[in-house]
Design a protein around this motif. Sequence first.
Motif, PDB file in Angstrom:
ATOM      1  N   SER A 143       0.841  -1.200   0.000  1.00 48.79           N
ATOM      2  CA  SER A 143       0.000   0.000   0.000  1.00 48.79           C
ATOM      3  C   SER A 143       0.874   1.248   0.000  1.00 48.79           C
ATOM      4  CB  SER A 143      -0.934  -0.003   1.203  1.00 48.79           C
ATOM      5  OG  SER A 143      -1.887  -1.037   1.088  1.00 48.79           O
ATOM      6  N   ALA A 146       2.333   1.732  -3.456  1.00 50.93           N
ATOM      7  CA  ALA A 146       1.346   2.325  -4.361  1.00 50.93           C
ATOM      8  C   ALA A 146       1.224   3.831  -4.117  1.00 50.93           C
ATOM      9  CB  ALA A 146      -0.008   1.639  -4.176  1.00 50.93           C
ATOM     10  N   ARG A 147       1.177   4.254  -2.860  1.00 49.41           N
ATOM     11  CA  ARG A 147       1.088   5.689  -2.544  1.00 49.41           C
ATOM     12  C   ARG A 147       2.306   6.443  -3.075  1.00 49.41           C
ATOM     13  NH1 ARG A 147      -0.810   3.628   2.215  1.00 49.41           N
ATOM     14  NH2 ARG A 147       1.154   3.951   3.304  1.00 49.41           N
ATOM     15  N   ARG A 152      -3.094   3.056  -7.811  1.00 52.17           N
ATOM     16  CA  ARG A 152      -4.169   2.440  -7.044  1.00 52.17           C
ATOM     17  C   ARG A 152      -3.850   0.962  -6.819  1.00 52.17           C
ATOM     18  NH1 ARG A 152      -6.279   5.134 -11.092  1.00 52.17           N
ATOM     19  NH2 ARG A 152      -6.870   3.271 -12.241  1.00 52.17           N
ATOM     20  N   SER A 154      -5.784  -2.646  -6.561  1.00 49.33           N
ATOM     21  CA  SER A 154      -7.014  -3.423  -6.666  1.00 49.33           C
ATOM     22  C   SER A 154      -6.721  -4.811  -6.098  1.00 49.33           C
ATOM     23  CB  SER A 154      -7.506  -3.511  -8.114  1.00 49.33           C
ATOM     24  OG  SER A 154      -6.543  -4.139  -8.933  1.00 49.33           O
TER      25      SER A 154
END
Length: 182
Positions: A143, A146-147, A152, A154
């Motif tokens: 996560s 991704a940031r 995003r 999924s």
Amino acid sequence: MTTAHTAPEDVRDAAPVSAREWTVGRPRVGDGAQLWRLAQESETLDVNSSYSYLLWCRDFADTSAVARDAEGRPVGFVTGYLRPDAPGTLLVWQIAVDAAHRGRGIAGALLDHLSERVAAAHPLDAVETTITPDNQASERLFSAYARRHGARVSRTVLFPATAFPTPGHEAEVLHRIAPLAF
């Protein structure tokens, strides 16, 4: 905890990323035994045969990375491959950091280094990995990745628990991080 480095340094190796007392670069065949040990000691990874880690360091070195301490010993690794049916997608197979070196940003640096190195050689628009529902550390790691990359995440179940022949194996949830722009 010594590692024999029997293979010469690969001249195609990208310049290592340095951060304090460790560096990140390509794996060498001689790292395979240490990667196997790190996977075994992680207590969360499905450990493959020691032979597979040797092969991985030889055949998938372009899509894998190793973090080394000041003495050159592997203290973390990430293995991956470009999906044959989706060559713009890097699938991260395993990532582990030695317990004594956790909390220093090594896992994030491994992911960043690897995806940037792969993207320099191949178009890369996504990173995928599978994470079991109980692995909160990996959930946080990917996560955060991704940031950092403005992408995003999924999530879909790739392999339900019933797909595994061993009882007690949790479902493997596919995390697809996209779009990536390098």
